[in-house]
Design a protein around this motif. Structure first.
Motif, short mmCIF file in Angstrom:
data_model
loop_
_atom_site.label_atom_id
_atom_site.label_comp_id
_atom_site.label_asym_id
_atom_site.label_seq_id
_atom_site.Cartn_x
_atom_site.Cartn_y
_atom_site.Cartn_z
N SER A 1 0.84 -1.20 0.00
CA SER A 1 0.00 0.00 0.00
C SER A 1 0.88 1.26 0.00
CB SER A 1 -0.91 0.00 1.22
OG SER A 1 -0.15 0.34 2.37
N THR A 2 0.32 2.33 -0.47
CA THR A 2 1.10 3.57 -0.56
C THR A 2 0.70 4.50 0.59
OG1 THR A 2 -0.54 4.27 -2.14
CG2 THR A 2 1.56 3.57 -3.03
N THR A 3 1.70 5.26 1.05
CA THR A 3 1.47 6.08 2.25
C THR A 3 1.72 7.54 1.94
OG1 THR A 3 2.39 4.23 3.45
CG2 THR A 3 2.01 6.23 4.73
N PHE A 4 0.88 8.36 2.52
CA PHE A 4 1.07 9.81 2.45
C PHE A 4 1.57 10.25 3.83
CE2 PHE A 4 -1.20 13.99 3.22
CZ PHE A 4 -0.31 14.75 2.46
N THR A 5 2.74 10.85 3.85
CA THR A 5 3.30 11.31 5.13
C THR A 5 3.38 12.82 5.09
OG1 THR A 5 4.61 9.31 5.21
CG2 THR A 5 5.25 11.06 6.72
N LEU A 6 2.82 13.44 6.13
CA LEU A 6 2.82 14.90 6.16
C LEU A 6 3.58 15.40 7.38
CD1 LEU A 6 1.54 17.49 4.79
CD2 LEU A 6 -0.16 17.40 6.60
N HIS A 7 4.56 16.27 7.14
CA HIS A 7 5.24 16.96 8.25
C HIS A 7 4.53 18.31 8.41
CE1 HIS A 7 9.17 14.58 8.30
NE2 HIS A 7 8.39 13.98 7.43
N TYR A 8 3.92 18.50 9.55
CA TYR A 8 3.11 19.72 9.75
C TYR A 8 3.45 20.27 11.12
CZ TYR A 8 -1.19 22.54 10.16
OH TYR A 8 -2.10 23.56 10.31
N ASN A 34 -4.47 22.54 8.70
CA ASN A 34 -5.02 23.65 7.93
C ASN A 34 -4.06 24.03 6.82
OD1 ASN A 34 -7.31 24.10 9.59
ND2 ASN A 34 -5.88 24.92 11.11
N ILE A 35 -4.60 24.17 5.64
CA ILE A 35 -3.75 24.63 4.53
C ILE A 35 -4.43 25.85 3.92
CG2 ILE A 35 -4.85 22.89 3.01
CD1 ILE A 35 -2.20 22.89 1.40
N ASP A 36 -3.62 26.80 3.51
CA ASP A 36 -4.18 28.01 2.90
C ASP A 36 -4.56 27.64 1.46
OD1 ASP A 36 -4.93 30.57 2.88
OD2 ASP A 36 -2.94 31.45 2.71
N LYS A 47 -1.69 29.52 -3.69
CA LYS A 47 -1.32 29.62 -2.26
C LYS A 47 -1.12 28.26 -1.58
CE LYS A 47 -2.12 34.17 -2.11
NZ LYS A 47 -1.23 35.23 -1.79
N CYS A 48 -1.57 27.18 -2.19
CA CYS A 48 -1.55 25.89 -1.48
C CYS A 48 -0.18 25.22 -1.63
CB CYS A 48 -2.66 25.00 -2.00
SG CYS A 48 -2.55 24.68 -3.77
N ARG A 49 0.87 25.96 -1.32
CA ARG A 49 2.23 25.47 -1.55
C ARG A 49 2.64 24.41 -0.53
NH1 ARG A 49 5.60 29.71 -4.22
NH2 ARG A 49 7.36 29.08 -2.92
N VAL A 50 3.18 23.30 -1.02
CA VAL A 50 3.76 22.29 -0.14
C VAL A 50 5.12 21.92 -0.72
CG1 VAL A 50 1.54 21.32 0.58
CG2 VAL A 50 2.65 20.42 -1.46
N ARG A 51 5.92 21.21 0.10
CA ARG A 51 7.24 20.80 -0.42
C ARG A 51 7.33 19.27 -0.34
NH1 ARG A 51 12.36 20.89 2.17
NH2 ARG A 51 11.34 21.85 3.97
N LEU A 93 4.35 20.76 5.03
CA LEU A 93 3.43 21.90 4.92
C LEU A 93 3.75 22.86 6.05
CD1 LEU A 93 0.85 23.38 3.94
CD2 LEU A 93 -0.47 21.86 5.39
N GLU A 94 4.14 24.09 5.65
CA GLU A 94 4.41 25.09 6.68
C GLU A 94 3.07 25.54 7.24
OE1 GLU A 94 7.43 25.53 7.38
OE2 GLU A 94 8.46 24.95 5.52
N ASP A 95 2.97 25.58 8.55
CA ASP A 95 1.72 26.03 9.15
C ASP A 95 1.77 27.55 9.29
OD1 ASP A 95 -0.57 26.44 10.48
OD2 ASP A 95 0.01 25.39 12.31
#
Ligand code: FES
Length: 608
Positions: A1-8, A34-36, A47-51, A93-95
């Motif tokens: 399975s594939t995983t989405f990992t978010l550093h927030y 929360n994402i802009d 505006k919904c910038r992520v890295r 994702l920068e908060d």
């Protein structure tokens, strides 16, 4: 399975990836993130910038290239709404939203009498006897004013008291309904949370219902903001999907719970002390809170499901607050004049004033009400999110580092940022100041056109160095940061649309009500944003008519102040009915005069 990992922030969240979902949709499924995303995922705001720091994703699209520089792309920056993961992916994702500056000051203070809808009463019933065979419930109800009601939850509590032969009890009332019952006498104060649900921010005030004292405030950006900056993009997001409606309803309910718990904790109290949540917001926010579909508000003839004042149990709106708490919702007037404006009219006392007053609340919609004790007229204009920093390329909300004011001495200019932090962009009040500066310096003409290079040659402006031609587009640049601090022709057009619609709304109301601008004695500028803007700049760009100079008062959060009044005095809640009866709503989309005014108000005042 594939995983989405978010550093927030300090959190690392892992989720399995549902196929076909883009990064914005994956982030939306995480309740605490929360994402802009002002455009709601259309790919038009940038505006919904992520890295992306690990894993593969779909190739960078043309839509993204409009907003991302080559350096951005090299760093792995992507627009979440335009990026599909290809296998497991790790994203940062920068908060940027968590420390936004939010106007909490509760508008004009309430000094009237206390007569809350929610009260406590100690009852001492005579013990049961062979002579008096009435049930405990009957004895209780007969000892109370006629019309008092209780539900089965209270009946179960009565059963417990009967078992213990305890006949002294404390009842909590919301109007005539018994909402809580505790054994013995407990006349400790009770509390209500007054909440202003803005499209952008949510502000809560904890008030002591026995003394009227303000116990604390808490606020945050509306956690639905990740689903679009304005009501239309949120309505679009919900569509006909009940699950999406309940997702947004959950968001606001959890946010209210969080604000309640924060303020109660800071005051040394707990959830048992809270008797009610009083709330007002625009009609769409009120619909979402109640779980009512806001769909029809977005299309002509813009009819809401309900505009009534309402008292609801937490379980009726998916709130986890204890059963004894009641949600008391203020009424709205129409699809676009919500309970927030009704609360604002209440707290500024316009509907009781001898003088003609104007109330202007500038947000993504500009809501305007004008009148006095005899009658009121209101309208709402779609100002768009420009003054909230959205649709402006270097625009940001009121976050630390946002340029909030811009000053010029004729030769050079200076600016201030929120909290004196390094520049993060420019927010609404800064945008208005900057526009006023560009007009005064002659860098922009009254039609909103930047001077072009031939103009500079013939008639050099004082600070021509700050205008540059970037790939065929004239932009104003400052701090020599031509890629990160600039204001473009397109940005200026957004300002014109926003200020044009508000100026035209005011002009139409004045005309429709048969008054002139000179008749207006007081102008109340409401809302967080209204409190930060410089009056002179607002007049200079024609956001407010020049004739109103000297009559403008900032009233802070007039909605919050109105909701507090309703919590402290039931007569104030009654007054909202009087306001609704007195107020005529003018639908601008079908108003011919408004269209003409709109064209005229797009222009800026002329300068010599
Ligand atoms: Fe992605 Fe606006 S560009 S949300």
């Amino acid at each position: 399975s594939t995983t989405f990992t978010l550093h927030y922030g300090s959190m690392i969240i892992n989720e399995s990836i549902s196929p076909g979902k883009n990064l914005l949709e994956l982030i939306h499924s995480l309740p605490s993130v929360n994402i802009d995303a002002p455009c709601g995922g259309k790919g038009t705001c940038g505006k919904c910038r992520v890295r992306i720091i690990e894993g593969e994703a779909s190739p960078v699209s043309d839509a993204e290239k409009k907003f991302l520089s080559a350096a951005d792309i090299k760093k792995g920056i992507r627009l979440a709404c335009k990026t599909l993961p290809e296998g497991s992916v790790t994203v940062v994702l920068e908060d940027s939203m968590h420390n936004a500056k939010i106007m909490e000051s509760g508008g004009l203070p309430y000094t009237g009498r206390l007569n809350p809808l929610l009260k406590k009463k100690v009852m001492n019933l005579p013990p049961a006897s062979l002579e008096d065979q009435r049930s405990l419930e009957t004895r209780l109800l007969q000892a109370l004013p006629e019309g008092s009601v209780l539900d089965h939850r209270i009946r179960l509590k009565l059963a417990e008291l009967q078992q213990k032969e305890q006949y002294e009890m404390t009842l909590s009332f919301c109007d005539t309904t018994i909402t809580n019952l505790t054994p013995g006498s407990d006349m400790t104060p009770s509390y209500a949370l007054a909440v202003d649900i803005g499209t952008t921010t949510v502000v809560a005030y904890l008030v002591n219902l026995s003394t009227g004292q303000m116990m604390g405030t808490a606020s945050g950006l509306n956690t639905q903001k990740s689903f679009g900056a304005d009501v239309i993009s949120r309505i679009d997001y919900i569509g006909d999907d009940k699950e999406k409606l309940s997702q947004l309803q959950q968001r606001i309910c959890s946010q209210i719970e969080e604000l309640a718990s924060k303020t109660l904790k800071a005051a040394g109290l707990n959830e048992e002390d809270l008797m009610a949540v009083f709330a007002a917001g625009n009609t769409t926010m009120m619909h979402i809170l109640q779980g009512l579909s806001p769909q029809t508000i977005a299309r002509a003839p813009f009819i809401p499901v309900s505009t009534e004042a309402m008292i609801l149990k937490p379980s009726e709106i998916a709130s986890q607050l204890p059963d004894h708490v009641r949600f008391v919702l203020l009424p709205s007037l129409s699809g676009y004049i919500g309970a927030d404006i009704v609360a604002g009219i209440l707290s500024t006392e316009i509907a009781e004033s001898e003088d003609l007053c104007l109330l202007v609340d500038i947000g993504t919609n500009g809501e305007i009400a004008m009148g006095n004790k005899d009658s009121l007229t209101s309208c709402s204009t779609a100002a768009g999110p420009a003054f909230e920093g959205a649709n402006i390329q270097c625009g940001v909300g009121g976050i630390p580092g946002a340029i909030s004011s811009f000053r010029s001495d004729g030769n050079s200019f200076s600016f201030e940022t929120i909290d004196d932090k390094p520049v993060s962009g420019i927010c609404g009040s800064g945008i208005i100041d900057l526009t006023a500066y560009l007009l005064k310096a002659g860098l922009v003409d009254f039609t909103g056109r930047f001077q072009d290079e031939s103009d500079w040659r013939n008639n050099p402006p004082a600070s021509k160095d700050s205008l540059i031609n970037k790939d065929g587009e004239i932009r104003f640049v400052w701090e020599n940061k031509e890629d990160s601090l600039y204001f473009t022709q397109k940005d200026l057009r957004e300002v014109q649309l926003a200020k044009g619609s508000i100026g035209a709304g005011i002009a139409t109301l004045v005309k429709e009500s048969g008054h002139s601008l000179d008749d207006i004695k007081k102008v109340y500028l409401a809302g967080g944003f209204g409190s930060y803007i410089d009056h002179q700049s607002a007049l200079a760009i024609g956001l407010l008519p020049q004739e109103l100079q000297g009559r403008i008062h900032c009233v802070g959060n007039s909605c919050g102040a109105g909701v507090i009044r309703c919590a402290l005095n039931r007569d104030e809640m009654e007054k909202t009915k009087m306001i609704l009866n007195k107020t005529k709503y003018i639908e601008l989309s079908s108003n011919k005069g408004f269209q003409e005014e709109y064209m005229l108000n797009m222009y800026f005042p002329e300068y010599d």
